[in-house]
Design a protein around this motif. Structure first.
Motif, PDB file in Angstrom:
ATOM      1  N   CYS A   1     -18.565  17.925   1.317  1.00 35.94           N
ATOM      2  CA  CYS A   1     -18.306  19.240   0.731  1.00 35.94           C
ATOM      3  C   CYS A   1     -17.094  19.252  -0.181  1.00 35.94           C
ATOM      4  CB  CYS A   1     -18.131  20.276   1.836  1.00 35.94           C
ATOM      5  SG  CYS A   1     -19.635  20.578   2.774  1.00 35.94           S
ATOM      6  N   TRP A   2     -16.651  18.090  -0.623  1.00 34.64           N
ATOM      7  CA  TRP A   2     -15.480  18.021  -1.499  1.00 34.64           C
ATOM      8  C   TRP A   2     -15.800  17.173  -2.717  1.00 34.64           C
ATOM      9  CZ3 TRP A   2     -11.148  20.795  -0.241  1.00 34.64           C
ATOM     10  CH2 TRP A   2     -11.018  21.197   1.093  1.00 34.64           C
ATOM     11  N   ARG A   3     -15.216  17.532  -3.842  1.00 32.37           N
ATOM     12  CA  ARG A   3     -15.202  16.658  -5.008  1.00 32.37           C
ATOM     13  C   ARG A   3     -13.749  16.270  -5.258  1.00 32.37           C
ATOM     14  NH1 ARG A   3     -18.539  18.946  -8.709  1.00 32.37           N
ATOM     15  NH2 ARG A   3     -20.159  17.370  -8.477  1.00 32.37           N
ATOM     16  N   PHE A   4     -13.520  14.980  -5.381  1.00 30.15           N
ATOM     17  CA  PHE A   4     -12.167  14.457  -5.552  1.00 30.15           C
ATOM     18  C   PHE A   4     -11.955  14.046  -7.002  1.00 30.15           C
ATOM     19  CE2 PHE A   4     -13.417  13.836  -1.200  1.00 30.15           C
ATOM     20  CZ  PHE A   4     -12.300  14.225  -0.480  1.00 30.15           C
ATOM     21  N   ILE A   5     -10.782  14.386  -7.529  1.00 28.62           N
ATOM     22  CA  ILE A   5     -10.429  14.058  -8.909  1.00 28.62           C
ATOM     23  C   ILE A   5      -9.043  13.417  -8.896  1.00 28.62           C
ATOM     24  CG2 ILE A   5     -10.155  14.930 -11.256  1.00 28.62           C
ATOM     25  CD1 ILE A   5     -11.781  17.358 -10.463  1.00 28.62           C
ATOM     26  N   ALA A   6      -8.961  12.180  -9.354  1.00 26.68           N
ATOM     27  CA  ALA A   6      -7.692  11.450  -9.361  1.00 26.68           C
ATOM     28  C   ALA A   6      -7.143  11.369 -10.782  1.00 26.68           C
ATOM     29  CB  ALA A   6      -7.897  10.048  -8.794  1.00 26.68           C
TER      30      ALA A   6
ATOM     31  N   PRO B   1      -9.159  12.222 -16.163  1.00 26.69           N
ATOM     32  CA  PRO B   1      -9.004  11.713 -14.799  1.00 26.69           C
ATOM     33  C   PRO B   1      -9.321  10.233 -14.704  1.00 26.69           C
ATOM     34  CG  PRO B   1     -11.023  13.015 -14.994  1.00 26.69           C
ATOM     35  CD  PRO B   1     -10.271  13.198 -16.285  1.00 26.69           C
ATOM     36  N   LEU B   2      -8.675   9.572 -13.742  1.00 25.10           N
ATOM     37  CA  LEU B   2      -8.933   8.160 -13.497  1.00 25.10           C
ATOM     38  C   LEU B   2     -10.232   7.948 -12.732  1.00 25.10           C
ATOM     39  CD1 LEU B   2      -5.357   7.136 -12.308  1.00 25.10           C
ATOM     40  CD2 LEU B   2      -6.330   6.834 -14.585  1.00 25.10           C
ATOM     41  N   ASP B   3     -10.572   8.915 -11.886  1.00 25.95           N
ATOM     42  CA  ASP B   3     -11.752   8.763 -11.046  1.00 25.95           C
ATOM     43  C   ASP B   3     -12.219  10.140 -10.589  1.00 25.95           C
ATOM     44  OD1 ASP B   3     -13.772   7.591  -9.664  1.00 25.95           O
ATOM     45  OD2 ASP B   3     -12.521   6.644  -8.123  1.00 25.95           O
ATOM     46  N   VAL B   4     -13.515  10.289 -10.456  1.00 19.85           N
ATOM     47  CA  VAL B   4     -14.109  11.526  -9.947  1.00 19.85           C
ATOM     48  C   VAL B   4     -15.247  11.123  -9.005  1.00 19.85           C
ATOM     49  CG1 VAL B   4     -15.308  13.678 -10.484  1.00 19.85           C
ATOM     50  CG2 VAL B   4     -13.573  12.800 -12.061  1.00 19.85           C
ATOM     51  N   TRP B   5     -15.237  11.632  -7.787  1.00 23.67           N
ATOM     52  CA  TRP B   5     -16.313  11.332  -6.855  1.00 23.67           C
ATOM     53  C   TRP B   5     -16.455  12.478  -5.854  1.00 23.67           C
ATOM     54  CZ3 TRP B   5     -11.393   9.903  -6.172  1.00 23.67           C
ATOM     55  CH2 TRP B   5     -10.843   9.918  -4.888  1.00 23.67           C
ATOM     56  N   ARG B   6     -17.593  12.470  -5.160  1.00 29.24           N
ATOM     57  CA  ARG B   6     -17.870  13.541  -4.208  1.00 29.24           C
ATOM     58  C   ARG B   6     -18.116  12.953  -2.820  1.00 29.24           C
ATOM     59  NH1 ARG B   6     -22.072  18.678  -4.876  1.00 29.24           N
ATOM     60  NH2 ARG B   6     -21.910  19.425  -2.725  1.00 29.24           N
ATOM     61  N   GLU B   7     -17.529  13.608  -1.814  1.00 33.64           N
ATOM     62  CA  GLU B   7     -17.736  13.248  -0.418  1.00 33.64           C
ATOM     63  C   GLU B   7     -18.059  14.525   0.342  1.00 33.64           C
ATOM     64  OE1 GLU B   7     -17.616  10.373   1.140  1.00 33.64           O
ATOM     65  OE2 GLU B   7     -16.861   9.030  -0.430  1.00 33.64           O
TER      66      GLU B   7
END
Length: 295
Positions: free
Chosen positions: A236-241, A228-234
């Motif tokens: 109640c979600w974790r985002f994976i690009a 993945p290019l990026d992984v972050w959490r906001e």
């Protein structure tokens, strides 16, 4: 046999409408299940229109009263206008549930008031479709509900029991009702459910949910790199690009994976790739665009 089946649908629909009316008028939605947030993250206004009625207590009660009137009318009269109105109402409900399934998978349908706070799934859509079919079948029923109830036959009673059992199997509201009853009577205490925004969610759990999801299966072929290019959490979600190649163009496909303990949802959206030399303001705007595209 056909006539008995049609009369049975009148009784079934009357019972469902009266139950929905009672639930909307008496069962309030818990604050934690407010439909303007998805797993604790605010939902952009454009995606909240389908659940606007649920935000207004008066409108929700009015809808319940309308369902109650239809249910009583099915019991006391066999007039064609009542049957047609019932069919139109269930057809409209089926459309709304289908839209919620696509656009707001984590927002409950509100079909039975505060009991219907769980996410809309295939069972909810199938239930709505079956009720619409039952309403269409009831149009030609010769008897009103009370008349059919007084003249109930063995085969008609059997059909009604089978349909009620199917309705129960497709209704997550029953488990919610049981859970509320246990809480009210002091049972089920001792287990505290951690709020999803505070819950520890290992990265391995997120990847497992992602790779098992329909969203990943639908976009796997365009993902250009396994890293993945990026992984972050906001919240109640974790985002994976991930980098992606779509129609000979470089894009980013961003997955949002719920960190809830159960019923985890995975969403996906395509966004323009971020420039490595982009200023801080543009990078912040790009992050906001990612969130808006997904939620």
């Amino acid at each position: 046999m056909v006539t008995a089946f049609q009369n049975t649908q009148v009784l079934l629909l009357a019972a469902v409408l009266l139950a929905a009316c009672l639930a909307k008028l008496t069962v309030r939605e818990r604050a934690a299940d407010a439909p303007d947030r998805v797993h604790g993250v605010p939902v952009p206004a454009g995606l909240g229109r389908l659940t606007a009625l649920r935000r207004v207590r008066g409108m929700n009660a009015g809808l319940g009263v309308g369902e109650g009137v239809l249910g009583l009318a099915l019991l006391v009269t066999s007039h064609m206008s009542v049957r047609l109105a019932t069919t139109v109402a269930f057809a409209a409900a089926t459309w709304v549930v289908g839209e919620l399934r696509v656009r707001r998978p984590d927002a409950g349908c509100g079909c039975f008031g505060g009991l219907s706070h769980r996410r809309v799934d295939r069972r909810s859509v199938l239930r709505a479709v079956l009720f619409t079919g039952a309403a269409a079948a009831s149009i030609g029923a010769p008897l009103a509900g009370l008349q059919a109830l007084r003249d109930v036959q063995a085969r008609m009673g059997l059909v009604l029991l089978v349909e009620l059992a199917l309705f129960a199997a497709l209704s997550p509201e029953l488990s919610e009702l049981l859970e509320r009853y246990r809480r009210r009577n002091g049972r089920g205490r001792g287990r505290t459910v951690m709020p999803c925004e505070r819950r520890r969610s290992p990265l391995a759990e997120t990847y497992a949910s992602l790779y098992d999801s329909a969203a990943w299966a639908a976009h796997e072929n365009v993902v250009s790199s396994a890293v993945p290019l990026d992984v972050w959490r906001e919240g109640c979600w974790r985002f994976i690009a991930f980098g992606a190649r779509v129609d000979e163009r470089d894009m980013e496909v961003v997955f949002a994976v719920s960190t809830a303990e159960r019923d985890r949802t995975v969403l996906a959206a395509f966004v323009q790739p971020e420039r490595a030399d982009a200023p801080e303001e543009e990078r912040a705007a790009r992050s906001a665009e990612r969130l808006s595209a997904l939620l």
